[in-house]
Design an enzyme around this catalytic site. Structure first.
Site, short mmCIF file in Angstrom:
data_model
loop_
_atom_site.label_atom_id
_atom_site.label_comp_id
_atom_site.label_asym_id
_atom_site.label_seq_id
_atom_site.Cartn_x
_atom_site.Cartn_y
_atom_site.Cartn_z
N LYS A 159 0.86 -1.18 0.00
CA LYS A 159 0.00 0.00 0.00
C LYS A 159 0.90 1.23 0.00
CE LYS A 159 -1.64 2.75 2.65
NZ LYS A 159 -1.42 3.95 1.81
N SER A 210 5.65 8.16 9.23
CA SER A 210 5.79 9.06 10.36
C SER A 210 5.66 8.30 11.68
CB SER A 210 4.75 10.17 10.26
OG SER A 210 3.46 9.60 10.26
N VAL A 213 1.90 7.39 13.16
CA VAL A 213 1.23 6.31 12.42
C VAL A 213 1.97 4.99 12.66
CG1 VAL A 213 0.57 5.46 10.14
CG2 VAL A 213 0.34 7.89 10.65
N GLY A 214 3.30 5.05 12.63
CA GLY A 214 4.11 3.84 12.81
C GLY A 214 3.86 3.18 14.15
N GLU A 231 10.06 1.81 10.37
CA GLU A 231 11.11 2.84 10.27
C GLU A 231 10.41 4.18 10.23
OE1 GLU A 231 14.18 2.66 10.76
OE2 GLU A 231 14.24 0.48 10.86
N CYS A 265 14.04 10.95 5.52
CA CYS A 265 14.03 10.64 6.94
C CYS A 265 15.41 10.87 7.55
CB CYS A 265 13.58 9.21 7.16
SG CYS A 265 14.51 8.04 6.18
N GLU A 355 10.35 16.31 14.10
CA GLU A 355 10.66 16.28 12.67
C GLU A 355 9.67 17.18 11.92
OE1 GLU A 355 9.23 13.01 10.25
OE2 GLU A 355 11.26 12.69 9.54
P1 NAD Z 1 2.75 8.83 6.89
O1 NAD Z 1 3.03 8.24 8.23
O2 NAD Z 1 1.74 9.91 6.80
O3 NAD Z 1 2.25 7.67 5.89
C1 NAD Z 1 3.00 6.53 5.68
C2 NAD Z 1 2.09 5.43 5.14
O4 NAD Z 1 1.19 5.02 6.16
C3 NAD Z 1 1.23 5.88 3.96
O5 NAD Z 1 1.16 4.83 3.03
C4 NAD Z 1 -0.11 6.14 4.63
O6 NAD Z 1 -1.19 6.07 3.73
C5 NAD Z 1 -0.14 5.01 5.63
N1 NAD Z 1 -1.08 5.19 6.75
C6 NAD Z 1 -1.61 6.33 7.22
N2 NAD Z 1 -2.39 6.07 8.30
C7 NAD Z 1 -2.36 4.73 8.50
C8 NAD Z 1 -2.93 3.85 9.45
N3 NAD Z 1 -3.74 4.29 10.42
N4 NAD Z 1 -2.64 2.53 9.38
C9 NAD Z 1 -1.81 2.06 8.42
N5 NAD Z 1 -1.23 2.84 7.49
C10 NAD Z 1 -1.49 4.17 7.53
O7 NAD Z 1 4.17 9.28 6.29
P2 NAD Z 1 4.45 10.04 4.90
O8 NAD Z 1 4.03 11.47 5.04
O9 NAD Z 1 3.95 9.25 3.75
O10 NAD Z 1 6.06 9.97 4.86
C11 NAD Z 1 6.90 10.85 5.53
C12 NAD Z 1 7.38 10.24 6.82
O11 NAD Z 1 8.06 9.03 6.56
C13 NAD Z 1 8.39 11.11 7.56
O12 NAD Z 1 8.09 11.09 8.93
C14 NAD Z 1 9.71 10.41 7.31
O13 NAD Z 1 10.71 10.63 8.27
C15 NAD Z 1 9.28 8.99 7.27
N6 NAD Z 1 10.27 8.17 6.57
C16 NAD Z 1 11.04 7.32 7.31
C17 NAD Z 1 12.01 6.55 6.67
C18 NAD Z 1 12.87 5.60 7.46
O14 NAD Z 1 13.36 4.65 6.87
N7 NAD Z 1 13.05 5.81 8.75
C19 NAD Z 1 12.18 6.64 5.29
C20 NAD Z 1 11.37 7.53 4.57
C21 NAD Z 1 10.40 8.27 5.22
#
Ligand code: NAD
Length: 457
Positions: A159, A210, A213-214, A231, A265, A355
């Site tokens: 997804k 983020s 959510v993680g 991550e 990130c 962040e």
């Molecule tokens: P996000 O957390 O908004 O979304 C990430 C994913 O989660 C998307 O596919 C989103 O649709 C999905 N999602 C949203 N709500 C959910 C839920 N309740 N249950 C399951 N899935 C859900 O992040 P983003 O804005 O897409 O990406 C940016 C973030 O990602 C930043 O915080 C960045 O630091 C992080 N990031 C981390 C790494 C790493 O390896 N540590 C790498 C790249 C990006």
């Protein structure tokens, strides 16, 4: 009720609608996982040679469409051209790297403690890997999750983030054209509803995104008892020591702050100058950031991100911060934000604690190395830290004392090598590492087999 749609827009030209698809809903995710589960036995049974060849063909397809994919990344997520080109090359390299994995040993043979027989370990796939990706590396992150999962015999339901829908759907088309069936590698577009449904149905979950959510994803998967890795965001520091080559350090730090508008990130958002490094670094960094142009920085992903960043800078200034460079929004079409360096940001201001995911960093002064390390470690979001010094002794000592998953000496905090384990420390990650061999371990579970003689011979 009208169908809910997912849209993604070009961040450099917000009138350009890149993708619009109907949101499939939770039931469609459950159905996709069901089909993937039915396909998994066959995918595993096809054998190492078939899986290796399939992954190799996806690598070939990515390479053959490199220019088109590069243009799509630029258009859909606003990544500067050179970085987009690099991401496509890396995507092909990751598929190729994991194409070798099906042939690697999957266990070890041990002696029995006593008597005849054979003891062995064997790693087996979990079943269906549910992969949830962010938008910022729209091909590389789906690939560094899907390729190892597929290599060891899982099937995959991915997804992607809504903002990266077109890139993910194109990757799925290329996989299909490379002979990998849809049930083996499915892309289900969607948002939170589809993501949550995937976490509820998959046999192993890998999440990048983020922190908030993680954490929810980890809780839900753990509650179900399925393996999960996450991550998350980083609040990454760069430590610059007085003995560093200041011009080179400033160039590296500026690239880590403003490259791809700070939307990695691993981007640097805190610069910690130690002792006498402060004045020369401030001057060099201001110059380096002021010289950054669109071929390096680019727009942020959407108007909400731009607003969040400009409000944060405004509130930091109200709280006493000074703007050393940038701080504004250029008068042009697209969601651009100037590369920005702030000083005197109060320690408790959100810009110093959270962040923000933009081309903005805070400059701190540390009296000595101990204070610099304490400052760097004063966050749960410990993903990547860079250290700039000519002293190997200092570099190695600092690397031991930093709470960070990735430590980069004399390099921008934002580089990643796909053949090594990747991940954060403390609150920046949960579970096993991604990439390299670590990913192959995560997507498998160990079995211990004891074989005794059948007797009667
Ligand atoms: P996000 O957390 O908004 O979304 C990430 C994913 O989660 C998307 O596919 C989103 O649709 C999905 N999602 C949203 N709500 C959910 C839920 N309740 N249950 C399951 N899935 C859900 O992040 P983003 O804005 O897409 O990406 C940016 C973030 O990602 C930043 O915080 C960045 O630091 C992080 N990031 C981390 C790494 C790493 O390896 N540590 C790498 C790249 C990006």
């Amino acid at each position: 009720m009208p169908a809910v749609t997912i849209t993604s827009y070009n961040p450099a030209d917000p009138d350009d609608l890149v993708a619009v698809v109907e949101e499939p809903g939770a039931e469609a995710v459950r159905a996709a996982v069901g089909r993937a589960r039915a396909a998994q036995t066959g995918w595993l049974a096809a054998g190492a040679g078939a899986r290796s060849a399939a992954l190799g063909r996806i690598a070939d397809a990515v390479e053959a469409h490199a220019e088109e994919l590069t243009a799509l990344i630029v258009r859909e997520v606003g990544k500067p051209l050179a970085e987009a080109r690099g991401e496509v090359a890396r995507t092909a390299a990751i598929w190729r790297y994991y194409a070798q994995a099906p042939y690697a040993p999957s266990g070890a043979v041990h002696e029995t403690a006593a008597g005849a027989g054979l003891l062995l370990t064997r790693r087996r796939p979990h079943g269906v890997a549910g992969l949830i990706a962010p938008w910022n590396f729209p091909l590389a992150i789906p690939t560094w999750k899907a390729a190892p999962a597929l290599a060891v015999g899982n099937t995959v339901v991915l997804k992607p983030a809504p903002e990266a829908t077109a890139c993910a759907l194109r990757l799925a088309e290329l996989a299909r054209a490379a002979g990998v069936s849809e049930d083996v590698f499915t892309v289900v577009p969607g948002g939170a509803e589809e993501g949550a449904a995937l976490v509820d149905a998959a046999d192993v979950v890998s999440f990048t995104g983020s922190t908030g959510v993680g954490r929810a994803v980890v809780r839900a998967a753990t509650e179900r008892g399925v393996p999960v890795q996450a991550e998350l965001g980083g609040l990454n520091a760069a430590l610059v020591l007085p003995d560093a080559d200041i011009a080179t350090a400033a160039a590296h730090v500026a690239a880590a702050i403003a490259g791809y508008a700070g939307q990695k990130c691993t981007a640097t958002s805190r610069v910690i100058a130690v002792g006498a490094a402060y004045e020369p670094l401030r001057e060099a960094l201001v110059k380096a950031l002021a010289a950054v142009d669109d071929t390096v920085c680019g727009p942020v992903v959407n108007s909400a991100a731009r607003e969040r960043l400009t409000l944060a800078v405004g509130s930091a200034v109200e709280a006493g911060a000074s703007v050393l460079t940038g701080g504004g929004v250029p008068d042009r079409i697209g969601w651009f934000v100037e590369p920005t360096l702030l000083a005197d940001v109060p320690a408790e201001h959100p810009l110093a604690r959270e962040e923000f995911f933009g081309p903005i960093a805070v400059l701190h002064a540390a009296a000595d190395l101990d204070e610099a390390i304490a400052l760097a470690n004063d966050t749960p979001h410990s993903l990547a830290t860079s250290v700039h010094t000519r002293s190997l002794d200092v570099a190695l000592a600092v690397a031991d004392r930093l709470d960070a998953g990735m430590i980069r000496v004399n390099a921008p905090s934002s580089g990643v090598d796909f053949h090594l384990p990747f991940g954060g420390a403390k609150g920046a990650a949960h579970g096993d590492r991604e990439q390299g061999q670590a990913a192959l371990d995560f997507y498998t579970v160990g079995r211990t087999v004891s074989v005794l003689p059948g007797g009667g011979a």
